[in-house]
Write an enzyme that holds these catalytic residues in place. Structure first.
Site, PDB file in Angstrom:
ATOM      1  N   HIS A  65      -1.377  16.921 -26.199  1.00  0.00           N
ATOM      2  CA  HIS A  65      -1.465  15.503 -25.848  1.00  0.00           C
ATOM      3  C   HIS A  65      -2.712  14.807 -26.375  1.00  0.00           C
ATOM      4  O   HIS A  65      -2.690  13.598 -26.561  1.00  0.00           O
ATOM      5  CB  HIS A  65      -1.364  15.323 -24.326  1.00  0.00           C
ATOM      6  CG  HIS A  65       0.058  15.380 -23.843  1.00  0.00           C
ATOM      7  ND1 HIS A  65       0.842  16.501 -23.989  1.00  0.00           N
ATOM      8  CD2 HIS A  65       0.853  14.450 -23.244  1.00  0.00           C
ATOM      9  CE1 HIS A  65       2.053  16.272 -23.484  1.00  0.00           C
ATOM     10  NE2 HIS A  65       2.078  15.032 -23.027  1.00  0.00           N
ATOM     11  N   LYS A  81       6.659  22.785 -14.498  1.00  0.00           N
ATOM     12  CA  LYS A  81       5.840  21.623 -14.118  1.00  0.00           C
ATOM     13  C   LYS A  81       5.564  21.643 -12.615  1.00  0.00           C
ATOM     14  O   LYS A  81       4.426  21.436 -12.172  1.00  0.00           O
ATOM     15  CB  LYS A  81       6.584  20.344 -14.523  1.00  0.00           C
ATOM     16  CG  LYS A  81       5.911  19.044 -14.108  1.00  0.00           C
ATOM     17  CD  LYS A  81       4.934  18.567 -15.151  1.00  0.00           C
ATOM     18  CE  LYS A  81       4.167  17.337 -14.704  1.00  0.00           C
ATOM     19  NZ  LYS A  81       4.614  16.118 -15.354  1.00  0.00           N
ATOM     20  N   ARG A  99      -3.892  21.806 -13.759  1.00  0.00           N
ATOM     21  CA  ARG A  99      -2.928  20.815 -14.234  1.00  0.00           C
ATOM     22  C   ARG A  99      -3.216  20.344 -15.652  1.00  0.00           C
ATOM     23  O   ARG A  99      -2.314  19.886 -16.353  1.00  0.00           O
ATOM     24  CB  ARG A  99      -2.916  19.633 -13.253  1.00  0.00           C
ATOM     25  CG  ARG A  99      -1.731  18.730 -13.450  1.00  0.00           C
ATOM     26  CD  ARG A  99      -1.497  17.832 -12.250  1.00  0.00           C
ATOM     27  NE  ARG A  99      -0.559  16.799 -12.637  1.00  0.00           N
ATOM     28  CZ  ARG A  99       0.116  16.054 -11.788  1.00  0.00           C
ATOM     29  NH1 ARG A  99      -0.061  16.203 -10.495  1.00  0.00           N
ATOM     30  NH2 ARG A  99       0.956  15.147 -12.214  1.00  0.00           N
ATOM     31  N   ARG A 121       0.806  -1.233   0.000  1.00  0.00           N
ATOM     32  CA  ARG A 121       0.000   0.000   0.000  1.00  0.00           C
ATOM     33  C   ARG A 121       0.834   1.275   0.000  1.00  0.00           C
ATOM     34  O   ARG A 121       0.366   2.328   0.436  1.00  0.00           O
ATOM     35  CB  ARG A 121      -0.956   0.037   1.201  1.00  0.00           C
ATOM     36  CG  ARG A 121      -1.947  -1.110   1.208  1.00  0.00           C
ATOM     37  CD  ARG A 121      -3.091  -0.864   2.170  1.00  0.00           C
ATOM     38  NE  ARG A 121      -3.894  -2.064   2.265  1.00  0.00           N
ATOM     39  CZ  ARG A 121      -3.651  -3.060   3.110  1.00  0.00           C
ATOM     40  NH1 ARG A 121      -2.638  -2.976   3.957  1.00  0.00           N
ATOM     41  NH2 ARG A 121      -4.431  -4.111   3.121  1.00  0.00           N
ATOM     42  N   HIS A 149       6.865   9.560 -28.247  1.00  0.00           N
ATOM     43  CA  HIS A 149       5.873  10.393 -27.572  1.00  0.00           C
ATOM     44  C   HIS A 149       6.101  11.883 -27.862  1.00  0.00           C
ATOM     45  O   HIS A 149       5.166  12.614 -28.210  1.00  0.00           O
ATOM     46  CB  HIS A 149       5.910  10.118 -26.067  1.00  0.00           C
ATOM     47  CG  HIS A 149       4.989  10.982 -25.271  1.00  0.00           C
ATOM     48  ND1 HIS A 149       3.612  10.892 -25.379  1.00  0.00           N
ATOM     49  CD2 HIS A 149       5.223  11.981 -24.372  1.00  0.00           C
ATOM     50  CE1 HIS A 149       3.040  11.783 -24.568  1.00  0.00           C
ATOM     51  NE2 HIS A 149       3.995  12.451 -23.951  1.00  0.00           N
ATOM     52  N   GLU A 175      -4.902  17.150 -10.314  1.00  0.00           N
ATOM     53  CA  GLU A 175      -5.448  17.399 -11.649  1.00  0.00           C
ATOM     54  C   GLU A 175      -6.930  17.746 -11.617  1.00  0.00           C
ATOM     55  O   GLU A 175      -7.745  17.111 -12.288  1.00  0.00           O
ATOM     56  CB  GLU A 175      -5.207  16.178 -12.570  1.00  0.00           C
ATOM     57  CG  GLU A 175      -5.343  16.549 -14.029  1.00  0.00           C
ATOM     58  CD  GLU A 175      -4.770  15.496 -14.974  1.00  0.00           C
ATOM     59  OE1 GLU A 175      -4.546  14.358 -14.554  1.00  0.00           O
ATOM     60  OE2 GLU A 175      -4.550  15.847 -16.137  1.00  0.00           O
ATOM     61  N   LYS A 180       2.526  11.513 -11.068  1.00  0.00           N
ATOM     62  CA  LYS A 180       1.656  10.615 -11.828  1.00  0.00           C
ATOM     63  C   LYS A 180       2.431   9.360 -12.175  1.00  0.00           C
ATOM     64  O   LYS A 180       3.476   9.423 -12.828  1.00  0.00           O
ATOM     65  CB  LYS A 180       1.237  11.288 -13.138  1.00  0.00           C
ATOM     66  CG  LYS A 180       0.063  12.207 -13.015  1.00  0.00           C
ATOM     67  CD  LYS A 180      -0.407  12.525 -14.435  1.00  0.00           C
ATOM     68  CE  LYS A 180      -1.564  13.477 -14.473  1.00  0.00           C
ATOM     69  NZ  LYS A 180      -1.971  13.722 -15.880  1.00  0.00           N
TER      70      LYS A 180
END
Lengths: 364, 364
Positions: free
Chosen positions: A249, A228, A242, A123, A266, A238, A144
């Site tokens: 994207h 960032k 954000r 966890r 990417h 977010e 993230k």
């Protein structure tokens, strides 16, 4: 060495950027209070591990840490549940306990995978990022982490902040030129959304950046990480702000989803996406020069700015509908108003996006 | 209906306990601001679903919610990565977005699985617990969610607090008697660690509880949840105090790990574990009567209080070493000092645990 702090209350953490940091990793881990009794797990990919794993392990061991390592294949395919389970198995077998840390040594794939292991093992245990690509300056800030589902990218994940990011610019010297450019796409994106001067600086120092000049990289990475970090500090989960980080994207992810594996990196996909966003911005009232300035900036970094004709428009639109930025029936887009200033616009009609895609193809 | 609030700052949430709540689920979801535009995913097991899924779905739909459901096989085997992936697939295919909620309708297995889906789907969506077992009063408070790894239970998970817990005591009427007793083991545990009066109350009302008397259940569940909520509020991330909730669990988990599948229910295993902890407490200075009082309380709830001779002592000890409560080389145990009062004791010698296990067998 430059150090900046991501301000997130009790989850604040430092990002160190500079040369030779891999040789001082143990020192930085101790400084952050990471326990020496509990084994560390270093997750890396075959390519990065061949250059830097031994150096990192030996430095950590010299500093009194026990280390385990798990090396995955390079590339997006390692962000799968199957590989995730293998890393968890390695953590259990390596005896990692609740005081252990998981270290990501590599690019975005390794960071996302190792970060989700850190977020979910027992966890949640501590997490350290050692990015070895330019692109990872983006993914290593913000917490993230996650893996892919066969039906959609990054569908399974968490917000899990690292204890520490160690950015050793020396590790960037082994990057292939195409990945350098792709990484610079995320760097200049931080200028395009937040800081016009920085976007122009990237264009004006494109030659230094492409040549991996250490001073230029240190400055550019620090600026990119700062933007960032600033955005993430204001909106960790977010909820609103954000979203601006997603400039380029929505189109970029759709390109990645439908193009053949390896056709676009990417950063290349979002470079085309950022031109698409500029076209949309002009459609919504921005100065028409925005498109040319954006294209010029991206070209200077040797990035693609148009869409190959063979990518089917309907399939691209369909892929966007499946993207998770598609909320409750409307397409939401990050739209530039001028260089350095963007807005999140909801309810953009699909017909506008279709036109933008066609325009992106015309210029090819 | 009783309502108690788990105090966790901005993550605080209500637990409603009473009769007929399943028929009012939509009302409670709306009260908590759960979006009606975004589909809900109900996760349940075959057994529970056969009794209650249609009722829940029809009430939610009447309240304007769109519902999807995914039904798993009952039992611990559903807490696997494979089933987790299936539920995520159902969430994607059902069109769940970031404003959706995942609802657990069932016992601890469904709660843990659905909770981890909620914690990790799109990096976290809302979660609602509708527990249908007594045992789940424990797991539905505290935010611990997760799945098993073939090498260890609950190894992959998160802390993810629900928006709401709906405890409809009517749903307990379909529980088999053995599961009723096993659930009452966790209920009385909350008395044994925190509130002596409540432990004695459970013993004195054992007949009502075993007969599933609604008033007794409502009181007992509310008390049990309150103790859990109090402990969790003081230590959400299990840094120290929360460990006391593991009374009986170190031995209990070892029993579950080495006994054949289905030989012991979780509550039965921790019942034996709690007697073991009392034996250890006496060894460390508690009044010797503690063991008999504990045994008597657990027997009144028709729970086992001794260990079958066929369970191998060495294998039990080995299983404890692999348990995640084994930290940095020492065994940590929750040890009762008297009824209602426990202490976390570190560095207990393995030889003491061995003696306790032998004593637990002698009394069989």
């Amino acid at each position: 060495m430059s150090t900046l702090t991501v301000q997130l209350g009790e989850r604040s953490y430092p990002i160190h950027i500079g040369r030779g940091l891999l040789h001082r990793a143990g020192e930085f881990l101790k400084e952050r209070g990471i326990a020496q009794k509990s084994p560390l797990l270093i997750v890396s990919d075959e390519h990065t591990a061949s250059f830097y794993l031994a150096t990192l392990e030996s430095n950590l061991q010299k500093s009194g840490y026990k280390t385990e390592s798990f090396v995955v294949k390079p590339g997006e395919t390692s962000k799968s549940l199957a590989v995730f389970e293998q890393v968890i198995t390695a953590a259990i077998q390596g005896g990692l306990d609740r005081h252990s840390a998981v270290i990501a040594l590599g690019g975005g794939v390794v960071g996302d995978l190792a970060g989700f292991v850190a977020a979910s093992y027992m966890r949640g245990v501590k997490f350290v990022q050692i990015p070895t690509t330019i692109l990872a300056h983006d993914s290593s800030v913000g917490g993230k982490v996650g893996i892919n589902h066969p039906l959609a990218k990054n569908m399974i994940g968490a917000f899990h902040q690292p204890e520490l990011v160690l950015y050793d610019v020396d590790t960037l010297s082994t990057l292939p030129p195409r990945e350098v450019s792709a990484g610079l796409a995320e760097m200049i994106k931080h200028g395009l959304i937040w800081d016009a001067n920085f976007a122009y600086w990237c264009r004006d120092h494109a030659a230094d950046l492409l040549a991996l000049d250490a001073a230029a990289l240190e400055y550019g990475l620090e600026k990119g990480c700062s933007v960032k970090a600033e955005v993430v500090s204001r909106d960790e989960r977010e909820n609103d702000l954000r979203a601006i980080l997603n400039l380029g994207h929505t189109i970029g992810h759709a390109i990645e989803a439908i193009a053949g594996y390896g056709e676009f990196l990417h950063g290349e996909a979002i470079s085309i996406g950022m031109v698409g966003s500029a076209l949309l911005g002009v459609k919504l009232g921005a100065d028409p020069a925005l498109v040319e300035v954006t294209r010029d900036m991206l070209s200077s970094l040797r990035l693609p700015t148009s869409l190959p004709a063979h990518l089917d428009t309907d399939r691209l639109l369909e892929a966007m509908m499946h993207d998770k930025k598609f909320k409750e029936g409307s397409i939401t887009f990050v739209v530039p108003r001028s260089i350095g200033r963007v807005e999140v616009v909801k309810d953009i009609p699909v017909s506008d996006i279709r036109q933008v895609i066609e325009q992106l193809k015309e210029e090819a």
